[in-house]
Design a protein around this motif. Sequence first.
Motif, PDB file in Angstrom:
ATOM      1  N   GLN A  44       0.834  -1.205   0.000  1.00  0.00           N
ATOM      2  CA  GLN A  44       0.000   0.000   0.000  1.00  0.00           C
ATOM      3  C   GLN A  44       0.871   1.257   0.000  1.00  0.00           C
ATOM      4  OE1 GLN A  44      -3.286  -0.086  -0.548  1.00  0.00           O
ATOM      5  NE2 GLN A  44      -2.938  -2.299  -0.707  1.00  0.00           N
ATOM      6  N   LYS A  45       2.002   1.192   0.720  1.00  0.00           N
ATOM      7  CA  LYS A  45       2.938   2.325   0.709  1.00  0.00           C
ATOM      8  C   LYS A  45       3.562   2.486  -0.680  1.00  0.00           C
ATOM      9  CE  LYS A  45       4.145   1.974   5.616  1.00  0.00           C
ATOM     10  NZ  LYS A  45       5.203   1.619   6.597  1.00  0.00           N
ATOM     11  N   VAL A  46       3.903   1.341  -1.307  1.00  0.00           N
ATOM     12  CA  VAL A  46       4.458   1.377  -2.663  1.00  0.00           C
ATOM     13  C   VAL A  46       3.447   1.995  -3.624  1.00  0.00           C
ATOM     14  CG1 VAL A  46       5.155  -0.063  -4.620  1.00  0.00           C
ATOM     15  CG2 VAL A  46       6.040  -0.565  -2.338  1.00  0.00           C
ATOM     16  N   ALA A  47       2.184   1.563  -3.535  1.00  0.00           N
ATOM     17  CA  ALA A  47       1.135   2.059  -4.436  1.00  0.00           C
ATOM     18  C   ALA A  47       0.931   3.561  -4.272  1.00  0.00           C
ATOM     19  CB  ALA A  47      -0.171   1.312  -4.170  1.00  0.00           C
ATOM     20  N   THR A  48       0.975   4.037  -3.029  1.00  0.00           N
ATOM     21  CA  THR A  48       0.817   5.477  -2.769  1.00  0.00           C
ATOM     22  C   THR A  48       1.950   6.273  -3.405  1.00  0.00           C
ATOM     23  OG1 THR A  48      -0.317   5.019  -0.679  1.00  0.00           O
ATOM     24  CG2 THR A  48       0.624   7.224  -0.955  1.00  0.00           C
ATOM     25  N   LEU A  49       3.171   5.756  -3.312  1.00  0.00           N
ATOM     26  CA  LEU A  49       4.327   6.441  -3.898  1.00  0.00           C
ATOM     27  C   LEU A  49       4.264   6.427  -5.426  1.00  0.00           C
ATOM     28  CD1 LEU A  49       7.009   5.065  -1.432  1.00  0.00           C
ATOM     29  CD2 LEU A  49       6.442   7.488  -1.739  1.00  0.00           C
ATOM     30  N   ILE A  50       3.755   5.345  -6.007  1.00  0.00           N
ATOM     31  CA  ILE A  50       3.608   5.273  -7.471  1.00  0.00           C
ATOM     32  C   ILE A  50       2.681   6.380  -7.957  1.00  0.00           C
ATOM     33  CG2 ILE A  50       2.614   3.899  -9.355  1.00  0.00           C
ATOM     34  CD1 ILE A  50       3.673   1.393  -7.919  1.00  0.00           C
ATOM     35  N   GLU A  51       1.610   6.634  -7.211  1.00  0.00           N
ATOM     36  CA  GLU A  51       0.644   7.671  -7.596  1.00  0.00           C
ATOM     37  C   GLU A  51       1.266   9.065  -7.580  1.00  0.00           C
ATOM     38  OE1 GLU A  51      -2.555   7.142  -4.898  1.00  0.00           O
ATOM     39  OE2 GLU A  51      -3.312   5.317  -5.869  1.00  0.00           O
ATOM     40  N   LYS A  52       2.346   9.241  -6.812  1.00  0.00           N
ATOM     41  CA  LYS A  52       2.994  10.554  -6.711  1.00  0.00           C
ATOM     42  C   LYS A  52       3.992  10.813  -7.843  1.00  0.00           C
ATOM     43  CE  LYS A  52       2.625  10.875  -1.664  1.00  0.00           C
ATOM     44  NZ  LYS A  52       3.382  11.006  -0.386  1.00  0.00           N
ATOM     45  N   LEU A  53       4.291   9.773  -8.644  1.00  0.00           N
ATOM     46  CA  LEU A  53       5.233   9.945  -9.754  1.00  0.00           C
ATOM     47  C   LEU A  53       4.583  10.745 -10.878  1.00  0.00           C
ATOM     48  CD1 LEU A  53       6.669   6.300  -9.966  1.00  0.00           C
ATOM     49  CD2 LEU A  53       7.830   8.309  -9.024  1.00  0.00           C
ATOM     50  N   PRO A  54       5.379  11.481 -11.678  1.00  0.00           N
ATOM     51  CA  PRO A  54       4.819  12.213 -12.829  1.00  0.00           C
ATOM     52  C   PRO A  54       4.160  11.239 -13.804  1.00  0.00           C
ATOM     53  CG  PRO A  54       7.096  12.870 -12.395  1.00  0.00           C
ATOM     54  CD  PRO A  54       6.832  11.680 -11.542  1.00  0.00           C
ATOM     55  N   GLN A  55       2.892  11.451 -14.111  1.00  0.00           N
ATOM     56  CA  GLN A  55       2.126  10.480 -14.897  1.00  0.00           C
ATOM     57  C   GLN A  55       2.193  10.728 -16.406  1.00  0.00           C
ATOM     58  OE1 GLN A  55       0.571   7.732 -13.425  1.00  0.00           O
ATOM     59  NE2 GLN A  55       1.696   8.476 -11.632  1.00  0.00           N
ATOM     60  N   GLU A  56       3.011  11.727 -16.835  1.00  0.00           N
ATOM     61  CA  GLU A  56       3.105  11.995 -18.274  1.00  0.00           C
ATOM     62  C   GLU A  56       3.860  10.879 -19.001  1.00  0.00           C
ATOM     63  OE1 GLU A  56       4.484  14.120 -15.992  1.00  0.00           O
ATOM     64  OE2 GLU A  56       2.729  15.425 -15.764  1.00  0.00           O
ATOM     65  N   ASP A  57       4.805  10.262 -18.296  1.00  0.00           N
ATOM     66  CA  ASP A  57       5.632   9.216 -18.895  1.00  0.00           C
ATOM     67  C   ASP A  57       4.796   7.956 -19.126  1.00  0.00           C
ATOM     68  OD1 ASP A  57       7.480   7.210 -19.496  1.00  0.00           O
ATOM     69  OD2 ASP A  57       9.031   8.103 -18.240  1.00  0.00           O
ATOM     70  N   ARG A  58       4.891   7.391 -20.337  1.00  0.00           N
ATOM     71  CA  ARG A  58       4.099   6.214 -20.697  1.00  0.00           C
ATOM     72  C   ARG A  58       4.398   5.031 -19.778  1.00  0.00           C
ATOM     73  NH1 ARG A  58       5.457   2.271 -24.150  1.00  0.00           N
ATOM     74  NH2 ARG A  58       7.224   3.490 -24.905  1.00  0.00           N
ATOM     75  N   VAL A  59       5.683   4.827 -19.449  1.00  0.00           N
ATOM     76  CA  VAL A  59       6.034   3.675 -18.603  1.00  0.00           C
ATOM     77  C   VAL A  59       5.543   3.873 -17.169  1.00  0.00           C
ATOM     78  CG1 VAL A  59       8.018   2.957 -19.969  1.00  0.00           C
ATOM     79  CG2 VAL A  59       8.353   4.599 -18.137  1.00  0.00           C
ATOM     80  N   VAL A  60       5.450   5.134 -16.724  1.00  0.00           N
ATOM     81  CA  VAL A  60       4.915   5.404 -15.386  1.00  0.00           C
ATOM     82  C   VAL A  60       3.410   5.156 -15.370  1.00  0.00           C
ATOM     83  CG1 VAL A  60       4.540   7.168 -13.619  1.00  0.00           C
ATOM     84  CG2 VAL A  60       6.740   7.039 -14.798  1.00  0.00           C
ATOM     85  N   LYS A  61       2.735   5.526 -16.457  1.00  0.00           N
ATOM     86  CA  LYS A  61       1.294   5.264 -16.554  1.00  0.00           C
ATOM     87  C   LYS A  61       1.018   3.769 -16.447  1.00  0.00           C
ATOM     88  CE  LYS A  61      -0.176   9.232 -19.361  1.00  0.00           C
ATOM     89  NZ  LYS A  61      -0.724   9.651 -20.677  1.00  0.00           N
ATOM     90  N   PHE A  62       1.850   2.972 -17.133  1.00  0.00           N
ATOM     91  CA  PHE A  62       1.675   1.519 -17.081  1.00  0.00           C
ATOM     92  C   PHE A  62       1.922   1.003 -15.667  1.00  0.00           C
ATOM     93  CE2 PHE A  62       3.517  -2.824 -17.680  1.00  0.00           C
ATOM     94  CZ  PHE A  62       2.339  -3.444 -18.090  1.00  0.00           C
ATOM     95  N   LEU A  63       2.925   1.559 -14.993  1.00  0.00           N
ATOM     96  CA  LEU A  63       3.223   1.170 -13.614  1.00  0.00           C
ATOM     97  C   LEU A  63       2.039   1.489 -12.709  1.00  0.00           C
ATOM     98  CD1 LEU A  63       5.192   0.196 -11.425  1.00  0.00           C
ATOM     99  CD2 LEU A  63       6.136   2.513 -11.346  1.00  0.00           C
ATOM    100  N   ASN A  64       1.426   2.652 -12.916  1.00  0.00           N
ATOM    101  CA  ASN A  64       0.287   3.064 -12.099  1.00  0.00           C
ATOM    102  C   ASN A  64      -0.904   2.123 -12.303  1.00  0.00           C
ATOM    103  OD1 ASN A  64      -0.938   4.792 -10.219  1.00  0.00           O
ATOM    104  ND2 ASN A  64      -1.896   6.003 -11.835  1.00  0.00           N
ATOM    105  N   LYS A  65      -1.116   1.716 -13.563  1.00  0.00           N
ATOM    106  CA  LYS A  65      -2.213   0.784 -13.856  1.00  0.00           C
ATOM    107  C   LYS A  65      -1.952  -0.601 -13.263  1.00  0.00           C
ATOM    108  CE  LYS A  65      -3.698   2.833 -18.264  1.00  0.00           C
ATOM    109  NZ  LYS A  65      -3.808   2.608 -19.730  1.00  0.00           N
ATOM    110  N   SER A  66      -0.678  -0.924 -13.054  1.00  0.00           N
ATOM    111  CA  SER A  66      -0.301  -2.274 -12.623  1.00  0.00           C
ATOM    112  C   SER A  66      -0.176  -2.409 -11.110  1.00  0.00           C
ATOM    113  CB  SER A  66       1.035  -2.668 -13.270  1.00  0.00           C
ATOM    114  OG  SER A  66       0.995  -2.495 -14.665  1.00  0.00           O
ATOM    115  N   LYS A  67      -0.485  -1.345 -10.373  1.00  0.00           N
ATOM    116  CA  LYS A  67      -0.256  -1.398  -8.923  1.00  0.00           C
ATOM    117  C   LYS A  67      -1.301  -2.241  -8.188  1.00  0.00           C
ATOM    118  CE  LYS A  67      -2.566   2.984  -7.655  1.00  0.00           C
ATOM    119  NZ  LYS A  67      -3.056   3.392  -8.980  1.00  0.00           N
TER     120      LYS A  67
END
Length: 666
Positions: free
Chosen positions: A416-439
């Motif tokens: 849950q802490k990992v997922a919260t930190l993922i949401e704080k990453l800049p979401q413009e990057d395509r690979v970050v968007k995929f990471l956010n969807k995969s949490k």
Amino acid sequence: MPKTLACLDIETTGLSPDRDKIIEIGVAIFDFKERKIIKEFSTFINPGVAIPSQVTNLTGITDADVKTAPKIADIKTELEEFIRDYPIVGHNINFDIEFLNANGFEIKNLRLDSIDIAHIAFPKTDSYSLEIIGKILDVEERGKHRALSDVKSNIEILYKLFDLYFSKTPDIKNILEKSASPWKEVIKIASENCKTFKLNQKKSVAKSQKKVSFEEDKLLAEIADLVPENFIEENPENKTIICAPEIENGIHEPANYLEQKLFEKFLQKETFTPEETVFALKIIPLIGDREIARNELTLPQNGKDLWWDFACASLPENIIKKLTTDKTILISHRTLAKIALQMPELIEGSTLIILDADELFEHTRESLTVRYSMKRLGESDTVTMLFAHLGIMAEKYGEGFEFKLEEHHFDTPEWQKVATLIEKLPQEDRVVKFLNKSKKYSENLNLSIRIFEDGTPLLTITPLNIGAFLEEKYWSKAKRIQLFSSTLTFAEESPKYDFIKSSLNLPLDIKITPSDEKKIYIEKTSSDLEKLMEKEEKPIYVLTGSQRACEQIHAESALNLKNAGIKLLAQNSSGGIGKIKSMLKETPGKTVVVGTYDFYKQAKPEIKTLIIFRIPFPHPNAVQIKCPEAEKFKKYALPATMIKLKKIGLKAEKIISLDGRMPEYL
């Protein structure tokens, strides 16, 4: 500016400075500018232990040779006075000096690794071993793996490498002035004193004598061995996408191309590390009007890491133009997956020809797998905290270096802490968007955390629904689809092609074109492997299930086979893939190669006999498919392995199995 150098080489009983012993030392002091050897030093060393048979096989040095030789401590003072404070040259010189320092020396001289210069002079070659580079440069063979002989060869090779490089390279003074490379001053001398040198170019042998309708097209000539004659239409009506496992020419994924603007900016740096210097000097001669592709280079490990700093994030404009305007394009399996995600319109209405279709599943999965490191996500407090929590989670719930997340792990406080930190990453990057969807947990994804030796975590996300991806992105969009491979089934499969059809989610009307689906007879035996390697027709490939087995077979049999006039080459034990390929070409009729399936795929040796020592079933953890755990072996591991074995078997005239689990026919 140093012009007097020492060149050093040692022979040892093994590869560990802490456990193994030195058995021979050779050194030459030479004037680099005048190109002459000033004095030499050479001696056997009594190691106080028996010399392993594989070392005697490699060097020719026996226990009798070293019986009356001095101990290493006895020659310490003499050697130190001989070397003095000269910069020390050697091929992989760190190995030699670390061995000496582990045996009572304290050598602090400047180290000059000649592998660096080989990498600079040859952007791409099969092997950078001293032996292979010497053959390419027509350096006289003075005796393999004997210390002073290797030293003299190394010196001559060094001169020729510099002559070759400076015969074709523009001014690099700007790089050298800002370089921290230990070679800096020596390279300056070489640039001012080089001689004209050209390689003795041997006539290249065509990969195939088969004529194809696109005979003059080097892209299609590359796949001549993979397809039957007249398989590809000339002047096709629709765009034709030919997709092969690995390609030299053709179109690659974005990261395979150098972003030249980034590289040009890099050349304006104030300073260059030794690794950056080698990287820059290797690439500078290639700069021109065309794109520089990763597959044109053989990079050392630190060079591979540097490449990602200059790799294209998207396809270069001229490559996109080629993709959209050319009627026939050749791409790899992995690149097609990227194209399907980023430029799906290219597949729409096309003729899609898949070569070696049995490998499409694995290559597509590899291409769609995303790996997240701290470097990839960029330095920030959020990223640092994110990876710290990944490490904590792996330590708490995992065993060993790799930890696979199960469904219940996604509900833990740590995740849950990992997922919260993922949401704080800049979401413009395509690979970050995929990471956010995969949490959140998904039965279609496999998430794992791997901890490297330095404690750094790596998060890997692997898709499991590859068949559904292929159905949506390939089969439903292409107008015409044809699959081709040397084999797509095996003797015991019923119904035929069931594995390929089910794993790839193939449409019922798709055309499958195997070149030959005849049954292959397997001779099963319990005979001694060494006797088989001695008597069966060569070249022989011994297929093992692990690298450890390769090393064991080599250690037990190499010297005995050598005494019988047979060369035994084993994965890693005899060098890298390129070196083994080169050595096999010298005496194919007297050579046995031992390796895994992956090694065979990369080396692609011509063979007469295949000996299956162990069936190379994948490790259960490596089978990543959307399937109940209990059915993974039957539905994937078994059919995939049998097809792999049959592909190798079709290249051999005889197949022998020492593994009792092997069926009588493939």
